[in-house]
Write an enzyme that holds these catalytic residues in place. Sequence first.
Site, PDB file in Angstrom:
ATOM      1  CG  ASP A 199      -1.897  -1.156   1.325  1.00 26.70           C
ATOM      2  OD1 ASP A 199      -3.088  -1.148   0.853  1.00 26.70           O
ATOM      3  OD2 ASP A 199      -1.243  -2.432   1.617  1.00 26.70           O
ATOM      4  CG  ASP A 226      -3.925  -1.815  -2.429  1.00 24.64           C
ATOM      5  OD1 ASP A 226      -4.353  -2.538  -3.552  1.00 24.64           O
ATOM      6  OD2 ASP A 226      -4.747  -1.602  -1.400  1.00 24.64           O
ATOM      7  CG  HIS A 364      -3.692  -6.572  -1.340  1.00 27.52           C
ATOM      8  ND1 HIS A 364      -2.626  -5.434  -0.983  1.00 27.52           N
ATOM      9  CD2 HIS A 364      -4.914  -5.839  -1.313  1.00 27.52           C
ATOM     10  CE1 HIS A 364      -3.307  -4.482  -0.682  1.00 27.52           C
ATOM     11  NE2 HIS A 364      -4.454  -4.441  -0.838  1.00 27.52           N
ATOM     12  CG  HIS A 374      -9.929  -3.935   4.422  1.00 29.19           C
ATOM     13  ND1 HIS A 374     -11.001  -3.814   3.446  1.00 29.19           N
ATOM     14  CD2 HIS A 374      -8.964  -2.938   4.353  1.00 29.19           C
ATOM     15  CE1 HIS A 374     -10.488  -2.662   2.782  1.00 29.19           C
ATOM     16  NE2 HIS A 374      -9.320  -1.971   3.163  1.00 29.19           N
ATOM     17  CG  HIS A 401      -6.844  -5.012   1.802  1.00 23.63           C
ATOM     18  ND1 HIS A 401      -6.976  -4.271   0.903  1.00 23.63           N
ATOM     19  CD2 HIS A 401      -8.205  -5.698   2.375  1.00 23.63           C
ATOM     20  CE1 HIS A 401      -8.349  -4.282   0.552  1.00 23.63           C
ATOM     21  NE2 HIS A 401      -8.659  -5.219   1.533  1.00 23.63           N
ATOM     22  CB  VAL A 402      -5.115  -3.727   7.248  1.00 22.13           C
ATOM     23  CG1 VAL A 402      -5.383  -3.258   8.644  1.00 22.13           C
ATOM     24  CG2 VAL A 402      -6.273  -4.743   7.157  1.00 22.13           C
TER      25      VAL A 402
END
Length: 536
Positions: A199, A226, A364, A374, A401-402
């Site tokens: 991310d 991401d 991810h 999430h 993701h988080v």
Amino acid sequence: MVLAMVFFNGPLHCLILLSLMFVVNGDIPTTLEGPFKPVTVPVNTSIIGNMTSLPYNDTSLQRPTLDFQPEQISVSLSSNSSSVWISWVTGEFQFGDDIKPLDPQSVASVVQYGTFNSGRNNQATGNSFVYSQQYTYEGLKSYTSGIIHCVLVTGLDPDTLYEYQCGDPSKQAMSDVHYFRTMPSQPGDYPNRVAVVGDLGLTYNTSTTINHMLANHPDLALLVGDLSFADLYLTNGTLSDCSSCSFPETPFQETYQPRWDYWGRFMQILTASVPTMVIEGDHEIEKQADNQTFTAYSSRFAFPSEESGSSSALYYSFNAGGIHFVMLGAYVSYDKSSDQYNWLERDLSNVNRSVTPWLVAAWHPPWYSTYKEHYREAECMRVEMEDLLYEYRVDLVFNGHVNAYERSNRVYNYTLDPCGPVYITVGSGGNEKKLTLEHAEEPGNCPDPSTTPDRFMGGFCAFNFTSGQATGNFCWNEQPDYSAYRDTSFGYGLLEVKNETHALWTWYRNQDRYYESGDVIYIVREPDRCSVEPKV
């Protein structure tokens, strides 16, 4: 904390960290001492707020002045230590209503290379292409890329420093000289440092993350999804009003493709010299009008997919010395009848743990995250694939993701298990979205199970727990016992495999100095206790 370092001036024109040793409170803990009681680091409120993107006129985002000079240069690993992929872009992208793609045949794809200080007397050639992101809706600008080049360089010696230039020598349009080191190949040899982050985006926080990472001199980088966040931007280049959410319920998802070019230019400080392996996140889906997806992701990076027996750039595997990495796709079919599942089973069954003792997986969205955002979103993927990873004794799993950091105790099926993997979420590389602050177990934060289906693959698997600490509930009422350490900060991690049983994991936070650790632990394998049972 005690720090021992030696520096010298090397070919990367930066200070290279040769020896780095951390001593935290006299000793570094190991997973053998676990499971550990859950720890939550208090939030540093000074780093919380809206993220600021790097401006498009920043010097690090500008293209070269010569028309055919290479940019967005990237090195990635092939299936073995004797070859690497080198990719780059030449020519400006086309963007607007009436665009004409560049001709890929107008410029050659050449890499000139040799071992460090021996001269670049070897040459490899490859292929080139362009890709498009087309829209049929009035007012949305379409895009075609610059010319993307991809060259496989073969016949390399393992664990050796190489220098190279790429471009078209006939047009006198070659890149600056760059350097990369090949992976070791002998059993018992490992890359010194593997950087892991997810991310990233393109913000001032991203810049801090990458600069700190480079100061610690990784040999390999894993980007766990991401990447550019181009889909958060409208085709006029402005950040969407829905930047805080993923894939809003609109007739069509715009994406500002030039942001991929800006991101690639910025990331070249890492990718041109450190082999970099990526896996897709949800922000790489970028659905087009003709239902094509992952077009930019699949076009801009080189993957050892075919070499590892995969039919897709969305999942693949590779070796880095004594580590076997499996990169999995959470946004492509993963059920037990899918091509990905069958490929994964074949791949894992072919791993020789006497040659590559360490088995590391990455994808991810995390299976084991205790943050509200999430929460249990990837439950269907876990239900389908977790048994397979456990059966083959995967040692370590990386996710993004988080937008926070979390390290688990060894866990399997939500139960503490000494043979389960350690799961590490490193989804706070610096992106345009805010850091994740709230935890699922806090009052009022537990989502309703019906709100947690897999929106991309269409499954629903998240139900109330039937056993263990949270029996009858969808969330725990305290930090779960599988969660060992969590910290809402921007940063990245380094994995340093020392031998066939011990690997040092260190989490670095952007608000600290680059050499200060936020979380540090030895991850210890127990192959005798947790052996892989042969198939009958």
